[in-house]
Enzyme design. Sequence first.
Site, PDB file in Angstrom:
ATOM      1  N   GLY A 243      -0.067   4.588   0.148  1.00 55.66           N
ATOM      2  CA  GLY A 243      -0.834   5.817   0.173  1.00 55.66           C
ATOM      3  C   GLY A 243      -2.167   6.326  -1.345  1.00 55.66           C
TER       4      GLY A 243
ATOM      5  N   GLY B  25      -6.468   0.421   4.712  1.00 56.06           N
ATOM      6  CA  GLY B  25      -6.196  -0.740   4.077  1.00 56.06           C
ATOM      7  C   GLY B  25      -6.096  -2.340   4.659  1.00 56.06           C
ATOM      8  N   ASP B  26      -7.744  -2.102   5.899  1.00 53.78           N
ATOM      9  CA  ASP B  26      -8.646  -3.023   5.902  1.00 53.78           C
ATOM     10  C   ASP B  26      -8.996  -3.503   4.458  1.00 53.78           C
ATOM     11  OD1 ASP B  26      -7.025  -3.191   8.221  1.00 53.78           O
ATOM     12  OD2 ASP B  26      -8.737  -1.812   9.510  1.00 53.78           O
TER      13      ASP B  26
ATOM     14  N   SER C 196       0.914  -1.195   0.255  1.00 56.42           N
ATOM     15  CA  SER C 196      -0.176  -0.195   0.067  1.00 56.42           C
ATOM     16  C   SER C 196       0.793   1.198   0.216  1.00 56.42           C
ATOM     17  CB  SER C 196      -0.325   0.059   1.623  1.00 56.42           C
ATOM     18  OG  SER C 196      -1.559   1.208   1.401  1.00 56.42           O
TER      19      SER C 196
END
Length: 304
Positions: free
Chosen positions: A216, A245-246, A214
């Site tokens: 951002g 992120g989840d 990830s």
Amino acid sequence: MILTVTPNPALDVTYTVPGFRPHASHRVTEAVAQAGGKGVNVARVLTALGRPARCVLPLGGPTGDAVRADLAAAGLDHAEVPVGGDTRRTVTVADGTDATVLNEPGPALTPAEWDALLDETARHLPQAAVLVLSGSLPPGAPADGYGQLVALGRRFGLPVVLDADGPALLAALPARPTVIKPNAAELTAATGLPDPRGAARVLLRRGAESVLASLGPAGLLAVDPHGTWRCAPPAPVPGNPTGAGDATVAALAAGLSGNAGWPAILPDAVALSAATVHHPRAGHFHTPTYHHLRATLTATRLPH
């Protein structure tokens, strides 16, 4: 069914504070508390998408009672392991543009409580299509706790997604998780390399079968032994990034359950992650944003 394990769940408290500034007094315009922890957020997103999901988590004390009550109220399928300590809390201060998060360490688990968490996880694995392991390890957990859980999932023939960082991530790599999902800072911390692509390759050599990084606002980078793929939103998305992120992990797990490849998984994960930033609380997403981005995004395979 996608099984998520959250070894260190929390009661997530979100304060909405317009114009938040440190070292100042503020009036909170909204306060919301809900069951949280990364694996719980993943299951919440999957459930909202109509994907069957079940949470395994240890719960204890008055805060554990509050988490249990919210799981029931939200209709989230869950299986708990009773523990003696009080479940932790997290506090997120969201100002509409970004967020500040305070994480308590969580209660210490005894060796017997950790073994009970392993046993409870194993009890549900025969019905699972994917195992998701998310978040920090609680105090008292073995250093290779995630390695034990990865090995358990692989023993049942399941793809295993691991979203952890630091020593907990590194100790789990020899067990060969199917996909790990670090962010850019976690990649650098794990490898010492500032280049996400190079850092991902180091973690492949250490045992991960694939890496979904990830980055951002720059989107997602997927690296496996067969190549590298990239997908990013057309513009940065303002809001509360807690839980983005989840949402990525939820899209990843859903894709793995259907044997999808990176060209299908990455646009879905980027769209769902961005839609989560548009929602004030982790584990929820802004449906119009999700559908709009999902229809427009594509993944690009990068040259070697």
